[in-house]
Design a protein around this motif. Structure first.
Motif, short mmCIF file in Angstrom:
data_model
loop_
_atom_site.label_atom_id
_atom_site.label_comp_id
_atom_site.label_asym_id
_atom_site.label_seq_id
_atom_site.Cartn_x
_atom_site.Cartn_y
_atom_site.Cartn_z
N ALA A 11 46.65 76.32 64.06
CA ALA A 11 45.60 76.82 63.16
C ALA A 11 44.45 77.49 63.92
CB ALA A 11 45.05 75.70 62.28
N ALA A 12 44.68 77.84 65.19
CA ALA A 12 43.68 78.57 65.96
C ALA A 12 44.15 80.00 66.17
CB ALA A 12 43.44 77.88 67.30
N THR A 13 43.32 80.80 66.81
CA THR A 13 43.66 82.16 67.18
C THR A 13 43.11 82.41 68.57
OG1 THR A 13 41.62 83.12 66.28
CG2 THR A 13 43.50 82.90 64.76
N ASN A 14 43.23 83.63 69.04
CA ASN A 14 42.73 83.93 70.39
C ASN A 14 41.21 83.87 70.50
OD1 ASN A 14 45.18 84.19 71.70
ND2 ASN A 14 45.42 86.34 71.09
N PHE A 37 52.37 81.75 63.21
CA PHE A 37 52.31 80.57 62.33
C PHE A 37 53.69 80.31 61.74
CE2 PHE A 37 47.54 81.45 61.43
CZ PHE A 37 47.21 80.86 62.64
N VAL A 38 54.58 79.84 62.61
CA VAL A 38 55.96 79.52 62.22
C VAL A 38 56.33 78.20 62.90
CG1 VAL A 38 56.66 81.92 61.88
CG2 VAL A 38 56.90 80.87 64.15
N PRO A 39 57.38 77.52 62.43
CA PRO A 39 57.81 76.28 63.09
C PRO A 39 58.13 76.51 64.56
CG PRO A 39 58.82 76.45 60.94
CD PRO A 39 58.13 77.76 61.19
N ARG A 110 52.46 71.31 46.36
CA ARG A 110 53.32 72.24 47.10
C ARG A 110 53.13 73.68 46.64
NH1 ARG A 110 58.82 69.84 46.78
NH2 ARG A 110 57.83 68.29 48.14
N ASP A 111 53.03 73.88 45.34
CA ASP A 111 52.96 75.24 44.82
C ASP A 111 51.59 75.88 44.98
OD1 ASP A 111 55.61 75.05 44.10
OD2 ASP A 111 55.17 74.42 42.03
N VAL A 112 50.58 75.04 45.11
CA VAL A 112 49.23 75.59 45.22
C VAL A 112 48.66 75.36 46.62
CG1 VAL A 112 48.73 75.36 42.76
CG2 VAL A 112 48.23 73.45 44.30
N GLY A 113 49.53 74.97 47.54
CA GLY A 113 49.09 74.63 48.89
C GLY A 113 48.28 75.70 49.59
N PRO A 114 48.77 76.95 49.67
CA PRO A 114 48.00 77.97 50.38
C PRO A 114 46.60 78.17 49.81
CG PRO A 114 50.26 78.69 50.10
CD PRO A 114 50.11 77.43 49.29
N ALA A 115 46.48 78.12 48.49
CA ALA A 115 45.16 78.28 47.89
C ALA A 115 44.24 77.12 48.27
CB ALA A 115 45.29 78.37 46.36
N LEU A 116 44.80 75.91 48.28
CA LEU A 116 44.01 74.75 48.69
C LEU A 116 43.61 74.86 50.16
CD1 LEU A 116 45.96 71.86 46.93
CD2 LEU A 116 43.72 72.77 46.30
N LEU A 117 44.52 75.36 50.98
CA LEU A 117 44.22 75.51 52.40
C LEU A 117 43.10 76.51 52.61
CD1 LEU A 117 44.81 74.85 55.31
CD2 LEU A 117 46.66 76.53 55.28
N GLY A 159 51.42 81.20 55.88
CA GLY A 159 52.16 80.89 57.08
C GLY A 159 51.86 79.50 57.60
N LEU A 160 50.59 79.13 57.62
CA LEU A 160 50.21 77.80 58.08
C LEU A 160 50.78 76.71 57.16
CD1 LEU A 160 46.51 78.01 59.28
CD2 LEU A 160 48.48 77.25 60.61
N TRP A 161 50.74 76.99 55.88
CA TRP A 161 51.24 75.99 54.92
C TRP A 161 52.73 75.77 55.11
CZ3 TRP A 161 48.30 72.83 52.21
CH2 TRP A 161 48.92 72.02 51.26
N ALA A 162 53.49 76.85 55.22
CA ALA A 162 54.94 76.72 55.42
C ALA A 162 55.26 76.06 56.75
CB ALA A 162 55.59 78.10 55.34
N MET A 163 54.51 76.42 57.77
CA MET A 163 54.70 75.82 59.09
C MET A 163 54.46 74.32 59.07
SD MET A 163 52.39 76.85 62.39
CE MET A 163 52.40 75.95 63.92
N THR A 164 53.49 73.90 58.28
CA THR A 164 53.15 72.49 58.19
C THR A 164 54.15 71.73 57.34
OG1 THR A 164 50.80 73.02 58.44
CG2 THR A 164 51.34 70.87 57.52
N ALA A 165 54.47 72.28 56.18
CA ALA A 165 55.35 71.57 55.25
C ALA A 165 56.78 71.50 55.76
CB ALA A 165 55.32 72.26 53.89
#
Length: 233
Positions: A11-14, A37-39, A110-117, A159-165
Motif C-alpha cells: 500500500a505504499a509507492t515510491n 498491486f497484485v498477489p 466484498r462488493d463494496v470493498g474498494p469504495a470502503l478502502l 488493485g489493493l483490495w483484490a491483492m488483499t482478499a
C-alpha cells in the motif's frame, strides 16, 4: 557497477524513497520500481520481467516491508543477477495485516470493498501512518498527502483490495538465499518486522525508530546502505 533497485512495501509507492534516492544516486545508478498491486507470485513475475526488459544484470535489491519479501523471492529466482539484498523492516509471510485480510474477505463488504478502502485512505490514513513511526510528529500533512494521492488514483483501491482478499502464500527459498550478502535494517520500536532466518545477514537496529527506517532516519540509512554496497560494486 551495480544498480540499486528499490522496492516499496504494501500500500505504499515510491514516495517512501523521497529522501534517499538522490543521496544513493550520488554513488550508484538507482531505480525505484513501483511494486504492482497484485498477489506476490504475480509481483515476482512482473518484477523479474521488468529487470529483464531493462537489461539489468547486476543489482542490489533494497526492499521495504513486503517489498523486502518480494526482493528475497527475486533474488532466489535470479541469483546470478542479484549481487546483494538490503531488507528494510522486512515482513515475510502472512501477507497484508491479518485484520485487513479478514475484513477484505468478509462477504458483507466484498462488493463494496474498494469504495470502503478509498474512504479509509481519505479519512484514516494519518492514524494508520502514525502507527508506523516512532516519532509521530513527523507524520506531517505533506507526508500524509504524499502517501494518499497515489492511493486515490483510479484502479489503485481495486488493485489493493483484490491483492488483499486473494493473498497467495509463497515461501522464500531460504537455502538459495543463505549465501546472498544481506543487510537487515530495522527500528527498535517496530511492531511489524518479522525475523529473517539468515544467520549470516548483517543486522542493524536503529534506536527510536519504527517501521520506516529509511524515512525516519534517512541519512543513517543511506550511509549504511552505501557502506554495505560499495565494496560489492
Amino acid at each position: 557497477m551495480v544498480t540499486i533497485v528499490l522496492l516499496h512495501g504494501f500500500a505504499a509507492t515510491n514516495f517512501t524513497w523521497r529522501d534517499v534516492i538522490k543521496p544513493l544516486a550520488a554513488d550508484h545508478e538507482v531505480l525505484a520500481l513501483e511494486r504492482p498491486f497484485v498477489p506476490l507470485p504475480a509481483a515476482l513475475t512482473l518484477t523479474v520481467a521488468d529487470l529483464d526488459q531493462r537489461g539489468l544484470d547486476r543489482v542490489v535489491l533494497v526492499g521495504h516491508s513486503a517489498g523486502a519479501e518480494l526482493a528475497m523471492h527475486v533474488a532466489a529466482s535470479k541469483p546470478h543477477r542479484v549481487v546483494a539484498l538490503v531488507l528494510a523492516a522486512p515482513v515475510v509471510g502472512g501477507g497484508p495485516p491479518p485484520f485487513v485480510r479478514r475484513f477484505a474477505g468478509a462477504p458483507v463488504v466484498r462488493d463494496v470493498g474498494p469504495a470502503l478502502l478509498r474512504a479509509g485512505v481519505k479519512l484514516g490514513l494519518r492514524r494508520a501512518l502514525a502507527q508506523t513511526w516512532a516519532n509521530r510528529d513527523r507524520v506531517t500533512d505533506d507526508v500524509v498527502a504524499g502517501y494518499r494521492a497515489p492511493l486515490m488514483e483510479p484502479g489503485a483501491a481495486e488493485g489493493l483490495w483484490a491483492m488483499t482478499a486473494h493473498y497467495e502464500e509463497l515461501a522464500p527459498d531460504w537455502d538459495a538465499l543463505g549465501s546472498m550478502p544481506t543487510l537487515v535494517v530495522k527500528g527498535d520500536r517496530d511492531k511489524w518486522t518479522t525475523l529473517v532466518p539468515l544467520p549470516d545477514a548483517a543486522v542493524l537496529e536503529y534506536p527510536n525508530c519504527g517501521h520506516l527506517p529509511h524515512e525516519e532516519q534517512p541519512e543513517r540509512f543511506v550511509a549504511d546502505v552505501l557502506s554495505f554496497v560499495n565494496p560489492l560494486a
